[in-house]
Structure formats: C-alpha cells, structure tokens
Design a protein around this motif. Structure first.
Motif, PDB file in Angstrom:
ATOM      1  N   ILE A  25      30.779  19.389 -14.444  1.00 57.60           N
ATOM      2  CA  ILE A  25      31.317  19.122 -13.178  1.00 57.60           C
ATOM      3  C   ILE A  25      29.933  18.565 -12.747  1.00 57.60           C
ATOM      4  N   ILE A  26      29.099  19.461 -12.752  1.00 53.75           N
ATOM      5  CA  ILE A  26      28.034  18.586 -12.050  1.00 53.75           C
ATOM      6  C   ILE A  26      27.529  17.600 -12.929  1.00 53.75           C
ATOM      7  N   LEU A  27      27.411  17.362 -14.190  1.00 52.64           N
ATOM      8  CA  LEU A  27      27.241  16.118 -14.983  1.00 52.64           C
ATOM      9  C   LEU A  27      28.253  14.956 -14.729  1.00 52.64           C
ATOM     10  N   LEU A  28      29.497  15.257 -14.594  1.00 53.52           N
ATOM     11  CA  LEU A  28      30.718  14.537 -14.182  1.00 53.52           C
ATOM     12  C   LEU A  28      30.166  13.907 -12.528  1.00 53.52           C
ATOM     13  N   LEU A  29      29.957  15.317 -11.685  1.00 50.07           N
ATOM     14  CA  LEU A  29      29.274  14.481 -10.425  1.00 50.07           C
ATOM     15  C   LEU A  29      28.051  13.537 -10.404  1.00 50.07           C
ATOM     16  N   SER A  30      27.286  13.752 -11.397  1.00 51.23           N
ATOM     17  CA  SER A  30      25.958  12.645 -11.590  1.00 51.23           C
ATOM     18  C   SER A  30      26.602  11.770 -11.642  1.00 51.23           C
ATOM     19  N   GLY A  31      27.155  11.641 -12.629  1.00 52.57           N
ATOM     20  CA  GLY A  31      27.825  10.229 -13.355  1.00 52.57           C
ATOM     21  C   GLY A  31      28.260   9.242 -11.777  1.00 52.57           C
ATOM     22  N   THR A  32      28.776   9.691 -11.113  1.00 55.68           N
ATOM     23  CA  THR A  32      29.695   8.874  -9.965  1.00 55.68           C
ATOM     24  C   THR A  32      28.462   8.318  -9.253  1.00 55.68           C
ATOM     25  N   THR A  33      27.485   9.009  -9.138  1.00 55.43           N
ATOM     26  CA  THR A  33      26.373   9.260  -7.901  1.00 55.43           C
ATOM     27  C   THR A  33      25.496   8.283  -7.881  1.00 55.43           C
ATOM     28  N   VAL A  34      25.057   8.167  -9.455  1.00 53.81           N
ATOM     29  CA  VAL A  34      24.400   7.202  -9.589  1.00 53.81           C
ATOM     30  C   VAL A  34      25.127   5.601 -10.052  1.00 53.81           C
ATOM     31  N   THR A  35      26.477   6.291  -9.781  1.00 53.39           N
ATOM     32  CA  THR A  35      27.496   4.680 -10.004  1.00 53.39           C
ATOM     33  C   THR A  35      27.592   4.353  -8.791  1.00 53.39           C
ATOM     34  N   TRP A  36      27.530   5.194  -7.765  1.00 56.32           N
ATOM     35  CA  TRP A  36      28.084   5.095  -6.495  1.00 56.32           C
ATOM     36  C   TRP A  36      26.196   3.548  -5.976  1.00 56.32           C
ATOM     37  N   ALA A  37      24.743   4.893  -6.237  1.00 52.95           N
ATOM     38  CA  ALA A  37      23.484   4.192  -6.685  1.00 52.95           C
ATOM     39  C   ALA A  37      23.227   2.975  -7.001  1.00 52.95           C
ATOM     40  N   HIS A  38      24.343   2.444  -8.307  1.00 56.75           N
ATOM     41  CA  HIS A  38      24.040   1.094  -8.364  1.00 56.75           C
ATOM     42  C   HIS A  38      24.918  -0.011  -7.829  1.00 56.75           C
ATOM     43  N   HIS A  39      26.096   0.366  -7.412  1.00 57.14           N
ATOM     44  CA  HIS A  39      26.488  -0.758  -6.164  1.00 57.14           C
ATOM     45  C   HIS A  39      26.048  -1.067  -5.445  1.00 57.14           C
ATOM     46  N   LEU A  63      22.878  -0.913  -5.273  1.00 53.18           N
ATOM     47  CA  LEU A  63      21.927  -1.530  -4.947  1.00 53.18           C
ATOM     48  C   LEU A  63      22.281  -2.995  -5.362  1.00 53.18           C
ATOM     49  N   LEU A  64      23.379  -3.751  -5.606  1.00 53.76           N
ATOM     50  CA  LEU A  64      24.160  -4.873  -6.119  1.00 53.76           C
ATOM     51  C   LEU A  64      24.668  -5.576  -4.800  1.00 53.76           C
ATOM     52  N   LYS A  96      19.609   2.733   1.798  1.00 56.50           N
ATOM     53  CA  LYS A  96      19.935   3.733   2.416  1.00 56.50           C
ATOM     54  C   LYS A  96      21.106   4.481   1.277  1.00 56.50           C
ATOM     55  N   GLY A  97      21.498   3.759   0.605  1.00 59.06           N
ATOM     56  CA  GLY A  97      22.885   4.242  -0.535  1.00 59.06           C
ATOM     57  C   GLY A  97      22.122   3.958  -1.220  1.00 59.06           C
ATOM     58  N   LEU A  98      21.462   3.125  -2.417  1.00 52.46           N
ATOM     59  CA  LEU A  98      20.442   3.417  -3.389  1.00 52.46           C
ATOM     60  C   LEU A  98      20.050   4.910  -3.467  1.00 52.46           C
ATOM     61  N   VAL A  99      19.306   5.079  -2.068  1.00 54.88           N
ATOM     62  CA  VAL A  99      18.322   6.320  -2.375  1.00 54.88           C
ATOM     63  C   VAL A  99      19.158   7.677  -1.763  1.00 54.88           C
ATOM     64  N   ALA A 100      20.297   7.435  -1.044  1.00 53.36           N
ATOM     65  CA  ALA A 100      20.601   9.044  -1.160  1.00 53.36           C
ATOM     66  C   ALA A 100      21.878   9.283  -2.257  1.00 53.36           C
ATOM     67  N   GLY A 101      21.792   7.584  -2.752  1.00 55.31           N
ATOM     68  CA  GLY A 101      22.912   8.257  -4.161  1.00 55.31           C
ATOM     69  C   GLY A 101      21.746   8.388  -5.475  1.00 55.31           C
ATOM     70  N   LEU A 102      20.450   7.973  -5.817  1.00 60.16           N
ATOM     71  CA  LEU A 102      19.894   8.283  -6.658  1.00 60.16           C
ATOM     72  C   LEU A 102      18.958   9.402  -6.342  1.00 60.16           C
ATOM     73  N   ALA A 103      18.477  10.186  -5.029  1.00 59.45           N
ATOM     74  CA  ALA A 103      18.510  11.134  -4.943  1.00 59.45           C
ATOM     75  C   ALA A 103      19.062  12.692  -5.209  1.00 59.45           C
ATOM     76  N   LEU A 104      20.724  12.247  -4.575  1.00 61.39           N
ATOM     77  CA  LEU A 104      21.610  13.504  -4.935  1.00 61.39           C
ATOM     78  C   LEU A 104      21.658  13.482  -6.504  1.00 61.39           C
ATOM     79  N   ASP A 108      10.960  -1.782  -5.140  1.00 64.60           N
ATOM     80  CA  ASP A 108      10.670  -2.551  -5.986  1.00 64.60           C
ATOM     81  C   ASP A 108      12.637  -3.321  -6.464  1.00 64.60           C
ATOM     82  N   PHE A 109      13.612  -2.727  -5.729  1.00 67.95           N
ATOM     83  CA  PHE A 109      14.293  -3.429  -7.564  1.00 67.95           C
ATOM     84  C   PHE A 109      14.775  -3.742  -6.058  1.00 67.95           C
ATOM     85  N   THR A 110      15.449  -5.627  -6.538  1.00 69.36           N
ATOM     86  CA  THR A 110      16.335  -6.282  -5.729  1.00 69.36           C
ATOM     87  C   THR A 110      17.306  -6.022  -6.559  1.00 69.36           C
ATOM     88  N   PRO A 111      19.053  -6.897  -6.004  1.00 70.24           N
ATOM     89  CA  PRO A 111      20.231  -7.170  -7.060  1.00 70.24           C
ATOM     90  C   PRO A 111      20.165  -7.753  -7.804  1.00 70.24           C
TER      91      PRO A 111
END
Length: 293
Positions: free
Chosen positions: A160-174, A176-177, A182-190, A251-254
């Motif tokens: 469950i932890i890894l599946l949740l982490s997959g959703t948070t990193v996808t949230w961070a990616h979207h 960023l795009l 704020k969403g990028l940093v929050a998603g990566l931090a989670l 550092d990152f841009t869309p």
C-alpha cells in the motif's frame, strides 16, 4: 569566421571530462576493499603485489566509495550545468531517455536472475536430478521446518505504501507540467517520506523474520530478491530527494525536467517489481505453509 564555428546540429559534443576515469578508479578501489573485507571475515588473507590488504579492508572500501559518491555528484552537476546552458536539445534529451530506458532494462535483468533462482527452487523442490536440493527442501516448498511471513501483514502494508508513492510521484509530475511549484514540491516530499517509511518497515520485517539468509534456500532466495529490491528503494528515495531539493531551487521547468522524469520512471519500475515480489514470493510461496506470527 564566427559562422564557420557556429553549431549547425542538435548534438552536444561534451568537453573533455575526468569523471569516467575517476569513476573507474573508484570502482576498482571499492572492489578491492570489498574482496579484502570478505576474505578477512572468512579468516583469510588478500595479498596484492605482496601486500596483505585484509587488515585495511574497511578503509580501502570506504575510500573507493567516497571517490564514487563524489564522482556521481560532480558528474551529474556538470550534466545539470549543461542543461542550463541549453545543450540539452530535443535530440540530446531523447538520447538521455534512451539511456535511462536501457539502464532500467539492465536492472530488470538483475531481478530476472533472482526470480529465476526462486522459481527454479520452488517449482522443483523434489527434482530427482537435484539430490542435494531435495535434501535441503524435503521435497516441498517452502522447505520443511520453515515458517513464512504473513503476506497480509507487513508485506501488504508495504504494498500500500509503494502504491501510494506511485500516485504521489505522478501527482508531482502533473503539477510540474502545469507549472504548479507547490504541488511539485508537496508530491515529491510525500513520495520521499513514503519511500523512507517503506525502508523502515522492511528493516523491521527483516529483524523479526523467522528464518535467516543462511538457514535454507528459501531464506537465500527470499532475502536476495527482496533485499535487492529494498536497495533499489533506498536508491530511488535518494534520487527523488535530490529532485526535491532541485525543485525547491527552481531547477525544473515544464519543458525541461529530464532529471525528475528519470527519477519517476525509476520509481515506477521499483513499484512494478514489488508487485511481482509480493504476488509470488510473499503470497504464492506462502500458500499452505506455516505462518509465523
């Protein structure tokens, strides 16, 4: 004259770099230290050019690791600098992605080896052609006398932890795009927090496992496969933590964020491998076995 030297292609001819050579030296020193360490733990000597390295095994290994870690930092810093200077054109970025795909494919083959060893032992525990194996396993899987971990306790929790982490990193990616910092940093931090939590849970599981690495072929295949994956989780967590620091620094841009994209790909790869580990090594292999509580 200036036009004659102007770049008229999309490729990046990098400046001469010392890092490949230094990385090779670091890898050699690390390997020598590791071999000396293993020989010393077995009570043997490791002599090179007439010098016994077994007594200084830890320091040799540590020096090699320091060289490798510094090379990684410096080499990737140069790559980031090149990206900021505009050298990462569409063609260069495409080739970086090809390189990451090939790297993940090579990592996949490592796991194929561990799964191969596991299935070879578990599907044919009483193979008449493997007399020694039948003696070790008792002709059944898991081997006689082995109590297995409950797959629907800590292993399910980590799933469950890894599946949740997959959703948070996808949230961070979207995020960023869409240039949502704020969403990028929050998603990566989670995601980083969930990766650390996974490692702590797995460490707790290992400390309380009812079998050891050297006890049986079950323990050897279990710890090699899940431990190798756990190492990848640690590496992926560090990878994402670096991306978090870079995201906080802006550092990152869309349009240019290959470093983050590579980390996200790696993390999804870790997620998928865990699903196979959970399904076969934890759930399938524990069917009908004695569960340790």
């Amino acid at each position: 004259m200036a036009d004659a030297h102007a770049k008229k292609h999309d490729y990046h001819i990098i400046d001469p770099s010392p890092w490949p050579f230094i990385a090779s030296v670091g890898a050699l020193i690390t390997a020598l230290g590791a071999i000396a360490w293993m020989r010393a733990s077995a009570g043997s000597e490791f002599t090179l050019f007439g010098v016994n390295l077994a007594g200084a095994n830890f320091w040799i290994f540590a020096v090699g690791m320091i060289i490798i870690l510094y090379t990684m930092f410096a080499w990737w810093s140069d790559t980031i600098k090149e990206a900021h200077e505009g050298h990462h054109t569409k063609v260069v970025s495409l080739h970086l992605r090809y390189g990451m795909i090939m790297f993940i494919a090579s990592e996949l083959m490592f796991f194929v080896a561990w799964f191969w060893a596991f299935f070879d032992a578990s599907l044919f525990p009483g193979d008449p052609a493997q007399v020694a194996r039948a003696e070790y396993t008792g002709g059944v899987w898991p081997p006689e006398g082995i109590e297995v971990l409950d797959p629907f306790h800590l292993p399910l929790y980590n799933t469950i932890i890894l599946l949740l982490s997959g959703t948070t990193v996808t949230w961070a990616h979207h995020a960023l795009l869409e240039n949502d910092r704020k969403g990028l940093v929050a998603g990566l931090a989670l995601t980083v927090a969930l990766g650390i939590l996974f490692s702590f849970v797995q460490a707790y599981e290992y400390l309380h496992a009812p079998f050891a690495f050297r006890d049986s072929i079950y323990g050897a295949t279990f710890f090699m496969a899940t431990g190798f994956h756990g190492f990848h989780v640690i590496v992926g967590t560090i990878f994402l933590a670096v991306c978090l620091l870079r995201a906080m620094a802006g550092d990152f841009t869309p349009k240019q964020h290959f470093g983050f994209e590579a980390a996200a790909w790696y993390w999804h790869f870790v997620d998928v491998v865990w699903l196979f580990l959970f399904t076969f090594i934890y759930v399938w292999a524990s069917a009908g076995a004695t569960i340790a509580h």
